[in-house]
Design an enzyme around this catalytic site. Structure first.
Site, PDB file in Angstrom:
ATOM      1  N   SER B  40      66.815  42.829  78.378  1.00  0.00           N
ATOM      2  CA  SER B  40      65.739  42.791  77.381  1.00  0.00           C
ATOM      3  C   SER B  40      65.877  43.892  76.332  1.00  0.00           C
ATOM      4  O   SER B  40      65.595  43.681  75.162  1.00  0.00           O
ATOM      5  CB  SER B  40      64.382  42.933  78.070  1.00  0.00           C
ATOM      6  OG  SER B  40      64.189  41.863  78.968  1.00  0.00           O
ATOM      7  N   GLU B  61      62.011  54.646  86.496  1.00  0.00           N
ATOM      8  CA  GLU B  61      62.091  55.246  85.164  1.00  0.00           C
ATOM      9  C   GLU B  61      62.126  56.769  85.212  1.00  0.00           C
ATOM     10  O   GLU B  61      62.779  57.415  84.394  1.00  0.00           O
ATOM     11  CB  GLU B  61      60.914  54.784  84.302  1.00  0.00           C
ATOM     12  CG  GLU B  61      60.905  53.290  83.981  1.00  0.00           C
ATOM     13  CD  GLU B  61      60.357  52.426  85.125  1.00  0.00           C
ATOM     14  OE1 GLU B  61      59.877  52.980  86.135  1.00  0.00           O
ATOM     15  OE2 GLU B  61      60.415  51.184  85.005  1.00  0.00           O
ATOM     16  N   ASP B 120      53.160  38.660  77.291  1.00  0.00           N
ATOM     17  CA  ASP B 120      53.076  39.484  78.509  1.00  0.00           C
ATOM     18  C   ASP B 120      51.724  40.201  78.624  1.00  0.00           C
ATOM     19  O   ASP B 120      51.325  40.623  79.702  1.00  0.00           O
ATOM     20  CB  ASP B 120      54.212  40.508  78.548  1.00  0.00           C
ATOM     21  CG  ASP B 120      55.477  39.920  79.159  1.00  0.00           C
ATOM     22  OD1 ASP B 120      55.424  38.763  79.631  1.00  0.00           O
ATOM     23  OD2 ASP B 120      56.514  40.605  79.154  1.00  0.00           O
TER      24      ASP B 120
END
Lengths: 285, 317
Positions: B40, B61, B120
Protein backbone atom coordinates in the site's frame (compact mmCIF):
# COMPACT_ATOMS: atom_id res chain seq x y z
CA UNK A 1 40.58 -15.02 34.24
CA UNK A 2 43.71 -14.28 36.28
CA UNK A 3 43.28 -12.97 39.80
CA UNK A 4 44.92 -9.70 38.79
CA UNK A 5 42.39 -9.25 35.99
CA UNK A 6 39.55 -9.92 38.34
CA UNK A 7 40.93 -7.45 40.88
CA UNK A 8 41.27 -4.91 38.09
CA UNK A 9 37.58 -5.27 37.19
CA UNK A 10 36.53 -5.25 40.83
CA UNK A 11 38.37 -2.00 41.32
CA UNK A 12 36.78 -0.50 38.20
CA UNK A 13 33.34 -1.49 39.49
CA UNK A 14 34.22 0.00 42.86
CA UNK A 15 35.25 3.29 41.25
CA UNK A 16 32.01 3.29 39.24
CA UNK A 17 29.92 2.68 42.36
CA UNK A 18 31.69 5.37 44.35
CA UNK A 19 31.21 7.83 41.52
CA UNK A 20 27.53 6.93 41.29
CA UNK A 21 27.11 7.79 44.97
CA UNK A 22 29.06 11.04 44.86
CA UNK A 23 27.40 12.09 41.61
CA UNK A 24 23.90 11.53 42.96
CA UNK A 25 24.69 13.18 46.27
CA UNK A 26 25.96 16.22 44.39
CA UNK A 27 22.97 16.21 42.04
CA UNK A 28 20.42 15.83 44.82
CA UNK A 29 18.29 13.53 42.66
CA UNK A 30 18.63 10.50 40.40
CA UNK A 31 18.52 6.72 40.45
CA UNK A 32 21.04 4.85 42.62
CA UNK A 33 19.39 1.40 42.88
CA UNK A 34 19.42 0.40 39.23
CA UNK A 35 22.76 2.11 38.63
CA UNK A 36 24.50 0.11 41.37
CA UNK A 37 22.90 -3.17 40.28
CA UNK A 38 24.39 -2.76 36.79
CA UNK A 39 27.86 -1.60 37.86
CA UNK A 40 29.64 -4.96 37.50
CA UNK A 41 28.10 -5.69 34.10
CA UNK A 42 29.02 -2.22 32.85
CA UNK A 43 32.56 -2.55 34.24
CA UNK A 44 33.03 -5.89 32.48
CA UNK A 45 31.81 -4.43 29.18
CA UNK A 46 33.74 -1.16 29.22
CA UNK A 47 36.99 -2.37 30.79
CA UNK A 48 37.34 -5.83 29.38
CA UNK A 49 34.93 -7.03 26.75
CA UNK A 50 34.05 -4.18 24.41
CA UNK A 51 36.21 -2.95 21.57
CA UNK A 52 36.06 0.82 22.07
CA UNK A 53 38.32 3.82 21.70
CA UNK A 54 37.43 6.82 23.90
CA UNK A 55 39.49 9.08 21.63
CA UNK A 56 37.21 8.16 18.72
CA UNK A 57 33.64 7.92 20.01
CA UNK A 58 32.31 7.72 16.44
CA UNK A 59 34.83 5.13 15.19
CA UNK A 60 32.80 3.02 12.75
CA UNK A 61 34.00 -0.36 13.99
CA UNK A 62 33.47 0.27 17.70
CA UNK A 63 31.25 -2.01 19.72
CA UNK A 64 28.03 -0.23 20.70
CA UNK A 65 26.58 -0.03 24.19
CA UNK A 66 22.98 1.11 24.59
CA UNK A 67 21.62 1.88 28.04
CA UNK A 68 17.99 1.15 27.30
CA UNK A 69 17.17 1.59 31.00
CA UNK A 70 18.18 5.22 30.68
CA UNK A 71 17.46 6.18 34.29
CA UNK A 72 20.64 4.29 35.23
CA UNK A 73 22.56 7.09 33.50
CA UNK A 74 24.99 7.50 36.44
CA UNK A 75 26.48 4.03 35.87
CA UNK A 76 27.03 4.88 32.20
CA UNK A 77 28.49 8.31 32.92
CA UNK A 78 30.84 6.90 35.56
CA UNK A 79 32.07 4.25 33.11
CA UNK A 80 32.44 6.69 30.20
CA UNK A 81 34.40 9.14 32.34
CA UNK A 82 36.59 6.39 33.78
CA UNK A 83 37.25 5.08 30.26
CA UNK A 84 38.22 8.58 29.13
CA UNK A 85 35.33 9.66 26.92
CA UNK A 86 35.18 12.93 28.89
CA UNK A 87 36.72 14.56 31.93
CA UNK A 88 35.70 13.06 35.26
CA UNK A 89 35.18 16.64 36.50
CA UNK A 90 31.93 16.65 34.51
CA UNK A 91 30.48 14.08 36.91
CA UNK A 92 30.10 16.82 39.51
CA UNK A 93 27.59 18.55 37.28
CA UNK A 94 25.16 15.68 36.71
CA UNK A 95 21.63 17.08 36.21
CA UNK A 96 22.87 20.68 36.42
CA UNK A 97 21.77 23.32 33.95
CA UNK A 98 24.24 24.24 31.18
CA UNK A 99 26.19 21.00 31.65
CA UNK A 100 26.36 17.95 29.47
CA UNK A 101 25.28 15.15 31.79
CA UNK A 102 21.53 15.10 31.45
CA UNK A 103 19.21 13.31 33.87
CA UNK A 104 18.85 10.65 31.19
CA UNK A 105 21.43 9.90 28.46
CA UNK A 106 21.53 12.31 25.51
CA UNK A 107 23.68 11.39 22.55
CA UNK A 108 23.84 14.99 21.34
CA UNK A 109 25.53 16.28 24.49
CA UNK A 110 27.60 13.40 25.83
CA UNK A 111 30.47 11.62 24.01
CA UNK A 112 30.07 7.86 24.11
CA UNK A 113 26.27 7.88 24.45
CA UNK A 114 25.02 5.96 21.41
CA UNK A 115 21.33 6.91 21.58
CA UNK A 116 19.18 9.05 23.83
CA UNK A 117 17.15 6.91 26.19
CA UNK A 118 15.00 7.36 29.24
CA UNK A 119 11.59 6.56 27.89
CA UNK A 120 11.74 2.82 28.52
CA UNK A 121 11.52 0.14 25.89
CA UNK A 122 13.22 1.84 22.96
CA UNK A 123 16.86 0.75 23.21
CA UNK A 124 16.55 -2.78 21.90
CA UNK A 125 15.00 -1.74 18.59
CA UNK A 126 17.73 0.87 18.10
CA UNK A 127 20.28 -1.87 18.80
CA UNK A 128 18.58 -3.97 16.12
CA UNK A 129 19.12 -1.17 13.63
CA UNK A 130 22.82 -0.93 14.51
CA UNK A 131 23.22 -4.70 14.29
CA UNK A 132 21.42 -4.81 10.92
CA UNK A 133 23.72 -2.07 9.62
CA UNK A 134 26.76 -4.10 10.68
CA UNK A 135 25.43 -7.08 8.73
CA UNK A 136 24.76 -4.94 5.66
CA UNK A 137 28.24 -3.43 5.75
CA UNK A 138 30.07 -6.62 6.67
CA UNK A 139 31.44 -5.04 9.84
CA UNK A 140 32.10 -7.21 12.85
CA UNK A 141 31.26 -4.82 15.65
CA UNK A 142 28.84 -6.01 18.30
CA UNK A 143 25.89 -4.31 19.94
CA UNK A 144 25.11 -4.59 23.66
CA UNK A 145 21.76 -3.42 25.01
CA UNK A 146 21.26 -3.20 28.76
CA UNK A 147 17.61 -3.44 29.77
CA UNK A 148 15.84 -3.28 33.09
CA UNK A 149 13.64 -6.10 34.30
CA UNK A 150 10.68 -3.76 34.78
CA UNK A 151 11.41 -2.35 31.34
CA UNK A 152 10.46 -5.59 29.62
CA UNK A 153 6.87 -4.88 30.61
CA UNK A 154 6.94 -2.47 27.66
CA UNK A 155 5.38 -4.05 24.58
CA UNK A 156 7.98 -2.54 22.28
CA UNK A 157 10.66 -4.75 23.84
CA UNK A 158 8.85 -7.80 22.50
CA UNK A 159 8.38 -6.29 19.06
CA UNK A 160 12.13 -5.78 18.98
CA UNK A 161 12.87 -9.21 20.47
CA UNK A 162 10.87 -10.78 17.65
CA UNK A 163 12.66 -8.72 15.02
CA UNK A 164 16.17 -9.50 16.35
CA UNK A 165 15.51 -13.23 16.11
CA UNK A 166 13.78 -12.88 12.74
CA UNK A 167 16.79 -11.11 11.27
CA UNK A 168 19.20 -13.54 13.00
CA UNK A 169 21.11 -10.78 14.75
CA UNK A 170 23.87 -12.85 16.35
CA UNK A 171 25.91 -9.65 16.68
CA UNK A 172 23.38 -8.35 19.22
CA UNK A 173 23.47 -9.11 22.95
CA UNK A 174 20.66 -8.11 25.27
CA UNK A 175 21.56 -7.95 28.95
CA UNK A 176 18.76 -7.92 31.47
CA UNK A 177 19.57 -6.33 34.83
CA UNK A 178 17.29 -8.60 36.81
CA UNK A 179 17.23 -6.88 40.20
CA UNK A 180 13.61 -7.72 40.85
CA UNK A 181 12.37 -4.28 41.82
CA UNK A 182 10.60 -1.46 40.03
CA UNK A 183 9.35 1.91 41.32
CA UNK A 184 6.04 0.66 42.67
CA UNK A 185 7.46 -2.52 44.22
CA UNK A 186 8.68 -6.05 43.40
CA UNK A 187 8.22 -6.73 39.68
CA UNK A 188 6.49 -10.04 40.46
CA UNK A 189 3.79 -8.12 42.33
CA UNK A 190 3.45 -5.15 39.99
CA UNK A 191 3.34 -7.00 36.66
CA UNK A 192 5.01 -10.35 36.75
CA UNK A 193 7.26 -10.85 33.70
CA UNK A 194 8.12 -14.47 34.60
CA UNK A 195 9.08 -16.89 33.22
CA UNK A 196 11.62 -14.47 31.75
CA UNK A 197 14.16 -16.98 30.41
CA UNK A 198 11.41 -19.03 28.77
CA UNK A 199 9.92 -15.94 27.17
CA UNK A 200 13.18 -14.90 25.49
CA UNK A 201 13.87 -18.49 24.57
CA UNK A 202 10.51 -18.82 22.91
CA UNK A 203 11.16 -15.61 21.00
CA UNK A 204 14.15 -17.31 19.41
CA UNK A 205 16.97 -16.00 21.59
CA UNK A 206 19.88 -17.88 23.10
CA UNK A 207 19.48 -17.34 26.85
CA UNK A 208 22.25 -17.47 29.47
CA UNK A 209 21.37 -17.07 33.14
CA UNK A 210 24.13 -15.68 35.34
CA UNK A 211 24.95 -13.95 38.60
CA UNK A 212 25.33 -10.35 37.46
CA UNK A 213 27.86 -9.61 40.19
CA UNK A 214 30.24 -12.46 39.36
CA UNK A 215 32.88 -11.39 36.83
CA UNK A 216 33.69 -14.95 35.78
CA UNK A 217 30.07 -15.56 34.94
CA UNK A 218 29.61 -12.18 33.24
CA UNK A 219 32.66 -12.60 31.02
CA UNK A 220 31.95 -16.25 30.24
CA UNK A 221 28.44 -15.29 29.17
CA UNK A 222 29.70 -12.46 26.95
CA UNK A 223 32.23 -14.83 25.35
CA UNK A 224 29.57 -17.50 24.86
CA UNK A 225 27.39 -14.88 23.16
CA UNK A 226 30.31 -14.11 20.82
CA UNK A 227 30.28 -17.71 19.65
CA UNK A 228 26.54 -18.11 19.12
CA UNK A 229 25.57 -18.02 15.45
CA UNK A 230 22.25 -17.28 13.83
CA UNK A 231 20.43 -15.87 16.85
CA UNK A 232 20.72 -13.04 19.35
CA UNK A 233 21.74 -13.74 22.94
CA UNK A 234 19.98 -12.60 26.10
CA UNK A 235 22.07 -12.60 29.26
CA UNK A 236 19.68 -12.79 32.17
CA UNK A 237 21.80 -11.30 34.93
CA UNK A 238 20.48 -11.79 38.43
CA UNK A 239 21.48 -8.74 40.40
CA UNK A 240 20.83 -6.95 43.65
CA UNK A 241 19.28 -3.51 43.41
CA UNK A 242 21.53 -1.05 45.23
CA UNK A 243 24.40 -3.59 45.24
CA UNK A 244 27.39 -2.56 47.34
CA UNK A 245 25.64 -0.20 49.73
CA UNK A 246 24.05 -2.21 52.53
CA UNK A 247 21.19 0.14 53.30
CA UNK A 248 20.27 0.49 49.63
CA UNK A 249 20.36 -3.22 48.77
CA UNK A 250 16.97 -4.64 47.82
CA UNK A 251 15.24 -1.49 49.05
CA UNK A 252 12.69 -0.27 46.54
CA UNK A 253 12.81 3.25 47.99
CA UNK A 254 16.33 3.64 46.64
CA UNK A 255 15.13 3.32 43.04
CA UNK A 256 14.94 7.04 42.52
CA UNK A 257 16.26 9.15 45.37
CA UNK A 258 19.65 10.63 46.09
CA UNK A 259 21.56 9.97 49.29
CA UNK A 260 21.86 12.75 51.86
CA UNK A 261 25.32 13.92 52.89
CA UNK A 262 25.38 11.50 55.82
CA UNK A 263 24.04 8.61 53.77
CA UNK A 264 26.55 9.40 51.06
CA UNK A 265 29.42 9.33 53.51
CA UNK A 266 28.25 6.03 54.95
CA UNK A 267 27.91 4.57 51.46
CA UNK A 268 31.39 5.76 50.47
CA UNK A 269 32.84 4.20 53.60
CA UNK A 270 31.23 0.86 52.80
CA UNK A 271 32.33 1.00 49.19
CA UNK A 272 35.91 1.73 50.23
CA UNK A 273 36.19 -1.44 52.29
CA UNK A 274 38.70 -3.88 50.83
CA UNK A 275 40.05 -1.36 48.38
CA UNK A 276 43.00 -2.55 46.39
CA UNK A 277 45.73 -0.93 48.51
CA UNK A 278 44.23 -2.47 51.58
CA UNK A 279 44.12 -5.77 49.77
CA UNK A 280 47.78 -5.55 48.74
CA UNK A 281 48.63 -5.15 52.38
CA UNK A 282 46.55 -8.18 53.31
CA UNK A 283 48.18 -10.22 50.56
CA UNK A 284 51.61 -9.19 51.83
CA UNK A 285 50.96 -10.57 55.29
CA UNK B 1 -2.59 25.47 -14.54
CA UNK B 2 -4.47 26.16 -17.73
CA UNK B 3 -7.89 24.73 -18.39
CA UNK B 4 -6.78 23.45 -21.73
CA UNK B 5 -4.10 21.14 -20.35
CA UNK B 6 -5.12 17.53 -19.95
CA UNK B 7 -5.10 16.74 -16.24
CA UNK B 8 -2.96 13.80 -15.32
CA UNK B 9 -3.88 11.95 -12.14
CA UNK B 10 -1.41 10.16 -9.91
CA UNK B 11 -1.27 9.24 -6.22
CA UNK B 12 1.63 10.71 -4.30
CA UNK B 13 2.34 7.29 -2.78
CA UNK B 14 2.91 5.89 -6.27
CA UNK B 15 5.38 8.66 -7.04
CA UNK B 16 7.16 7.89 -3.77
CA UNK B 17 7.52 4.18 -4.39
CA UNK B 18 8.82 4.67 -7.92
CA UNK B 19 11.27 7.41 -6.96
CA UNK B 20 12.61 5.45 -4.00
CA UNK B 21 13.24 2.39 -6.16
CA UNK B 22 15.04 4.61 -8.66
CA UNK B 23 17.19 6.37 -6.04
CA UNK B 24 18.14 3.03 -4.52
CA UNK B 25 20.56 2.50 -7.40
CA UNK B 26 22.42 5.74 -6.93
CA UNK B 27 22.44 5.73 -3.15
CA UNK B 28 23.65 2.45 -1.67
CA UNK B 29 23.03 3.70 1.85
CA UNK B 30 19.27 3.98 1.40
CA UNK B 31 17.46 1.34 3.41
CA UNK B 32 13.69 1.02 3.60
CA UNK B 33 11.50 -0.21 6.42
CA UNK B 34 7.82 -0.95 6.40
CA UNK B 35 5.28 -2.40 8.80
CA UNK B 36 3.31 -4.88 6.72
CA UNK B 37 1.91 -2.25 4.39
CA UNK B 38 4.59 -2.29 1.72
CA UNK B 39 2.09 -3.00 -1.04
CA UNK B 40 0.00 0.00 0.00
CA UNK B 41 2.80 2.45 0.82
CA UNK B 42 4.54 1.34 -2.40
CA UNK B 43 7.85 0.64 -0.67
CA UNK B 44 7.57 -2.86 -2.09
CA UNK B 45 8.85 -1.45 -5.38
CA UNK B 46 12.15 -0.79 -3.58
CA UNK B 47 11.89 -4.07 -1.68
CA UNK B 48 11.65 -6.13 -4.84
CA UNK B 49 14.62 -4.37 -6.40
CA UNK B 50 16.83 -4.30 -3.31
CA UNK B 51 15.62 -7.12 -1.05
CA UNK B 52 18.70 -7.04 1.21
CA UNK B 53 18.14 -3.35 1.97
CA UNK B 54 14.44 -3.69 2.63
CA UNK B 55 13.17 -4.66 6.09
CA UNK B 56 9.58 -5.55 6.69
CA UNK B 57 9.25 -5.22 10.45
CA UNK B 58 5.82 -6.78 10.59
CA UNK B 59 2.92 -5.08 12.33
CA UNK B 60 5.30 -3.47 14.80
CA UNK B 61 5.61 0.22 14.05
CA UNK B 62 7.47 1.09 17.25
CA UNK B 63 10.12 -1.47 16.44
CA UNK B 64 10.29 -0.06 12.91
CA UNK B 65 11.00 3.49 14.08
CA UNK B 66 13.57 2.39 16.66
CA UNK B 67 15.33 0.18 14.13
CA UNK B 68 15.36 3.05 11.63
CA UNK B 69 17.07 5.23 14.25
CA UNK B 70 19.72 2.57 14.83
CA UNK B 71 20.33 2.22 11.10
CA UNK B 72 20.62 6.00 10.76
CA UNK B 73 23.18 6.12 13.59
CA UNK B 74 25.22 3.57 11.65
CA UNK B 75 25.41 5.66 8.49
CA UNK B 76 22.35 4.42 6.62
CA UNK B 77 19.60 6.60 5.17
CA UNK B 78 16.45 4.91 6.41
CA UNK B 79 13.02 5.56 4.93
CA UNK B 80 10.32 4.18 7.24
CA UNK B 81 6.80 3.96 5.88
CA UNK B 82 3.34 3.10 7.07
CA UNK B 83 -0.03 4.84 7.13
CA UNK B 84 -0.02 8.33 8.64
CA UNK B 85 -2.17 7.33 11.62
CA UNK B 86 0.44 4.76 12.64
CA UNK B 87 3.47 6.78 11.55
CA UNK B 88 2.70 9.45 14.15
CA UNK B 89 0.20 8.45 16.83
CA UNK B 90 1.22 4.83 17.15
CA UNK B 91 4.92 5.68 17.47
CA UNK B 92 4.84 9.13 18.97
CA UNK B 93 7.24 8.45 21.82
CA UNK B 94 9.64 6.70 19.46
CA UNK B 95 9.52 9.70 17.11
CA UNK B 96 10.06 11.99 20.05
CA UNK B 97 13.04 10.26 21.70
CA UNK B 98 14.77 8.01 19.16
CA UNK B 99 14.26 10.30 16.16
CA UNK B 100 13.62 13.92 17.03
CA UNK B 101 15.47 14.33 20.36
CA UNK B 102 18.29 12.11 19.14
CA UNK B 103 18.20 13.98 15.80
CA UNK B 104 18.66 10.78 13.85
CA UNK B 105 18.60 10.90 10.07
CA UNK B 106 15.28 9.07 9.74
CA UNK B 107 12.81 9.83 6.95
CA UNK B 108 9.31 8.93 8.03
CA UNK B 109 7.21 8.80 4.90
CA UNK B 110 3.57 8.42 5.81
CA UNK B 111 0.96 7.49 3.23
CA UNK B 112 -2.84 7.34 3.49
CA UNK B 113 -3.17 10.66 5.26
CA UNK B 114 -6.39 12.61 5.61
CA UNK B 115 -10.01 12.00 4.67
CA UNK B 116 -9.16 10.76 1.18
CA UNK B 117 -8.21 7.39 2.64
CA UNK B 118 -11.95 7.07 2.06
CA UNK B 119 -13.86 3.88 2.75
CA UNK B 120 -11.61 2.58 5.57
CA UNK B 121 -13.14 5.25 7.77
CA UNK B 122 -12.11 7.33 10.77
CA UNK B 123 -9.64 4.86 12.32
CA UNK B 124 -7.42 5.14 9.25
CA UNK B 125 -7.87 8.81 8.39
CA UNK B 126 -5.02 10.80 9.94
CA UNK B 127 -6.25 14.32 10.63
CA UNK B 128 -3.79 15.11 13.43
CA UNK B 129 -0.46 13.96 12.06
CA UNK B 130 0.83 17.33 10.82
CA UNK B 131 0.18 18.79 14.27
CA UNK B 132 1.90 15.88 16.00
CA UNK B 133 4.95 16.00 13.75
CA UNK B 134 5.21 19.78 13.66
CA UNK B 135 5.49 20.19 17.41
CA UNK B 136 8.61 18.00 17.62
CA UNK B 137 11.90 19.95 17.66
CA UNK B 138 14.37 19.06 14.87
CA UNK B 139 11.60 17.53 12.75
CA UNK B 140 11.09 18.89 9.25
CA UNK B 141 7.51 18.47 8.02
CA UNK B 142 6.68 18.39 4.32
CA UNK B 143 3.39 17.75 2.53
CA UNK B 144 3.88 17.49 -1.24
CA UNK B 145 0.97 18.67 -3.35
CA UNK B 146 1.29 16.20 -6.21
CA UNK B 147 3.34 13.41 -7.76
CA UNK B 148 5.96 15.77 -9.20
CA UNK B 149 6.60 17.47 -5.89
CA UNK B 150 6.70 14.11 -4.12
CA UNK B 151 9.56 13.01 -6.37
CA UNK B 152 11.45 16.24 -5.70
CA UNK B 153 10.89 15.96 -1.95
CA UNK B 154 12.15 12.38 -1.85
CA UNK B 155 15.26 13.41 -3.81
CA UNK B 156 15.76 16.22 -1.32
CA UNK B 157 15.21 13.93 1.68
CA UNK B 158 18.05 11.61 0.65
CA UNK B 159 20.55 14.46 0.75
CA UNK B 160 19.10 16.28 3.78
CA UNK B 161 20.68 15.44 7.14
CA UNK B 162 18.05 15.17 9.86
CA UNK B 163 14.63 13.83 10.74
CA UNK B 164 11.80 14.42 8.28
CA UNK B 165 8.10 13.68 8.29
CA UNK B 166 6.72 13.49 4.75
CA UNK B 167 2.96 13.22 4.36
CA UNK B 168 1.48 11.48 1.34
CA UNK B 169 -1.94 10.31 0.24
CA UNK B 170 -3.70 7.26 -1.04
CA UNK B 171 -5.91 8.64 -3.80
CA UNK B 172 -5.03 9.70 -7.31
CA UNK B 173 -4.76 13.48 -7.44
CA UNK B 174 -4.07 15.96 -10.27
CA UNK B 175 -0.47 16.57 -11.27
CA UNK B 176 -0.26 20.36 -11.12
CA UNK B 177 3.46 21.10 -11.18
CA UNK B 178 5.69 20.70 -14.20
CA UNK B 179 8.82 18.60 -14.04
CA UNK B 180 11.04 21.66 -13.83
CA UNK B 181 9.71 22.49 -10.37
CA UNK B 182 12.35 22.71 -7.66
CA UNK B 183 11.57 21.90 -4.03
CA UNK B 184 13.30 23.93 -1.33
CA UNK B 185 12.78 23.19 2.36
CA UNK B 186 11.34 26.27 4.04
CA UNK B 187 10.07 27.73 0.78
CA UNK B 188 6.51 27.97 -0.46
CA UNK B 189 5.58 28.64 -4.06
CA UNK B 190 3.09 31.06 -5.56
CA UNK B 191 1.22 28.98 -8.14
CA UNK B 192 -1.21 31.73 -9.06
CA UNK B 193 -0.72 35.40 -8.42
CA UNK B 194 -3.59 37.50 -7.13
CA UNK B 195 -4.32 40.68 -5.20
CA UNK B 196 -7.60 40.17 -3.32
CA UNK B 197 -6.97 37.21 -1.01
CA UNK B 198 -4.16 34.72 -0.26
CA UNK B 199 -5.08 31.07 -0.28
CA UNK B 200 -2.33 29.14 1.48
CA UNK B 201 -2.79 25.42 0.93
CA UNK B 202 -0.88 22.22 1.47
CA UNK B 203 -0.94 18.70 0.02
CA UNK B 204 -3.78 17.62 -2.19
CA UNK B 205 -5.75 20.75 -1.21
CA UNK B 206 -3.48 22.85 -3.42
CA UNK B 207 -5.23 21.54 -6.54
CA UNK B 208 -8.61 22.17 -4.90
CA UNK B 209 -7.51 25.71 -4.09
CA UNK B 210 -6.56 26.34 -7.71
CA UNK B 211 -10.07 25.22 -8.66
CA UNK B 212 -11.49 27.57 -6.04
CA UNK B 213 -9.43 30.42 -7.51
CA UNK B 214 -11.05 29.79 -10.88
CA UNK B 215 -14.49 29.96 -9.26
CA UNK B 216 -13.53 33.19 -7.53
CA UNK B 217 -12.25 34.66 -10.79
CA UNK B 218 -15.73 34.26 -12.28
CA UNK B 219 -17.04 36.31 -9.35
CA UNK B 220 -14.47 39.02 -10.01
CA UNK B 221 -12.13 38.02 -7.17
CA UNK B 222 -8.42 37.75 -7.87
CA UNK B 223 -7.03 35.09 -5.52
CA UNK B 224 -3.39 34.27 -4.92
CA UNK B 225 -2.70 30.55 -4.40
CA UNK B 226 0.36 29.41 -2.48
CA UNK B 227 1.60 25.86 -2.24
CA UNK B 228 2.95 25.60 1.29
CA UNK B 229 4.46 22.12 1.14
CA UNK B 230 7.13 22.99 3.66
CA UNK B 231 5.15 23.28 6.87
CA UNK B 232 8.24 23.19 9.03
CA UNK B 233 10.30 25.18 8.49
CA UNK B 234 7.55 27.47 7.24
CA UNK B 235 8.07 30.17 4.61
CA UNK B 236 7.21 33.09 6.90
CA UNK B 237 8.55 35.60 4.43
CA UNK B 238 6.28 34.50 1.61
CA UNK B 239 3.21 34.34 3.89
CA UNK B 240 3.80 37.87 5.15
CA UNK B 241 4.57 39.23 1.70
CA UNK B 242 1.39 37.77 0.26
CA UNK B 243 -0.77 38.77 3.25
CA UNK B 244 0.56 42.32 3.03
CA UNK B 245 -0.42 42.47 -0.61
CA UNK B 246 -3.90 40.92 -0.34
CA UNK B 247 -4.88 41.81 3.24
CA UNK B 248 -6.58 38.46 3.94
CA UNK B 249 -5.61 34.78 4.22
CA UNK B 250 -7.36 31.45 3.83
CA UNK B 251 -5.55 28.30 4.95
CA UNK B 252 -6.53 25.00 3.37
CA UNK B 253 -5.52 21.54 4.53
CA UNK B 254 -6.81 18.00 4.61
CA UNK B 255 -6.21 17.94 8.36
CA UNK B 256 -7.74 19.20 11.58
CA UNK B 257 -7.98 22.97 11.83
CA UNK B 258 -6.13 22.53 15.11
CA UNK B 259 -2.35 22.37 15.06
CA UNK B 260 -1.61 21.91 11.37
CA UNK B 261 -0.99 24.31 8.50
CA UNK B 262 -3.61 26.77 9.72
CA UNK B 263 -2.03 27.04 13.15
CA UNK B 264 1.43 27.44 11.64
CA UNK B 265 0.31 30.20 9.29
CA UNK B 266 -1.88 32.02 11.79
CA UNK B 267 0.92 32.00 14.37
CA UNK B 268 3.12 33.88 11.94
CA UNK B 269 0.35 36.31 11.03
CA UNK B 270 -0.68 36.94 14.64
CA UNK B 271 2.86 37.79 15.61
CA UNK B 272 3.68 39.95 12.61
CA UNK B 273 0.73 41.04 10.54
CA UNK B 274 -2.73 40.31 11.93
CA UNK B 275 -5.08 40.21 8.94
CA UNK B 276 -8.52 38.60 8.61
CA UNK B 277 -8.13 34.84 8.13
CA UNK B 278 -10.30 31.77 7.67
CA UNK B 279 -9.39 28.14 8.11
CA UNK B 280 -10.54 25.42 5.74
CA UNK B 281 -9.97 22.03 7.32
CA UNK B 282 -11.67 19.37 9.39
CA UNK B 283 -13.39 21.08 12.29
CA UNK B 284 -12.28 19.04 15.30
CA UNK B 285 -14.20 15.89 14.42
CA UNK B 286 -13.30 12.40 13.20
CA UNK B 287 -14.05 11.33 9.65
CA UNK B 288 -16.13 8.36 8.49
CA UNK B 289 -16.44 5.91 5.62
CA UNK B 290 -17.25 7.22 2.17
CA UNK B 291 -15.59 8.01 -1.12
CA UNK B 292 -12.80 10.59 -1.00
CA UNK B 293 -14.84 13.18 -2.91
CA UNK B 294 -17.94 12.61 -0.79
CA UNK B 295 -15.88 13.07 2.36
CA UNK B 296 -14.16 16.24 1.15
CA UNK B 297 -17.59 17.70 0.32
CA UNK B 298 -19.23 16.65 3.60
CA UNK B 299 -16.40 17.94 5.78
CA UNK B 300 -16.16 21.30 4.06
CA UNK B 301 -13.03 20.79 1.97
CA UNK B 302 -14.39 21.30 -1.54
CA UNK B 303 -13.36 24.14 -3.89
CA UNK B 304 -16.80 25.65 -3.15
CA UNK B 305 -15.94 25.78 0.57
CA UNK B 306 -12.57 27.34 -0.13
CA UNK B 307 -14.14 29.99 -2.35
CA UNK B 308 -16.75 30.75 0.32
CA UNK B 309 -14.03 31.15 2.94
CA UNK B 310 -12.16 33.53 0.63
CA UNK B 311 -15.29 35.65 0.23
CA UNK B 312 -15.79 35.76 3.99
CA UNK B 313 -12.21 36.95 4.43
CA UNK B 314 -12.65 39.65 1.83
CA UNK B 315 -15.80 40.91 3.57
CA UNK B 316 -13.87 41.20 6.83
CA UNK B 317 -11.02 43.22 5.34
Amino acid sequence: MLDAEKIFLEEKARIIRKRIISMLQEAGSGHPGGSLSAADIVAALFFRHMNIDPARPHWEDRDRFILSKGHAAPVLYAALAEAGFFDTKELKYLRKINHMLQGHPDLRSTPGVEISTGSLGQGLAVGNGMALAAKLDGRDYRVFVLMGDGEIQEGMIWEAAMAAAHYKLDNLVGILDYNGLQIDGPIAQIMNPEPIADKWNSFGWHVIVIDGHNFDEILNALEEADRIEGKPTLILAKTVKGKGVSFMENEVDWHGKAPSKEEGELAMKELSQGEVLERWETLGK
Amino acid sequence: MGNTREVKLKATRDAYGEKLAELGEKYEDIVVLDADLAKSTKTLLFGKKFPHRFFDMGIAEQSMIGTAAGLALSGKIPFASTFAVFATGRVYDQLRISVSYSKTNVKVVATHSGLTVGEDGATHQALEDIALARVLPNMAVVVPCDAVETEKVIEFAVEYQGPMYIRLGRSKVPVILDSGYEFKLGKGAVLREGKDVSIVATGIMVAKSLEAAEMLKERGIDAEVINMSSIKPLDNELILKSAKKTGGVVTVEEHSIIGGLSSAVLEVLAENLPVPAERVGVRDVFGESGTPEELLAKYGLSPKDIAAAAERVIRRK
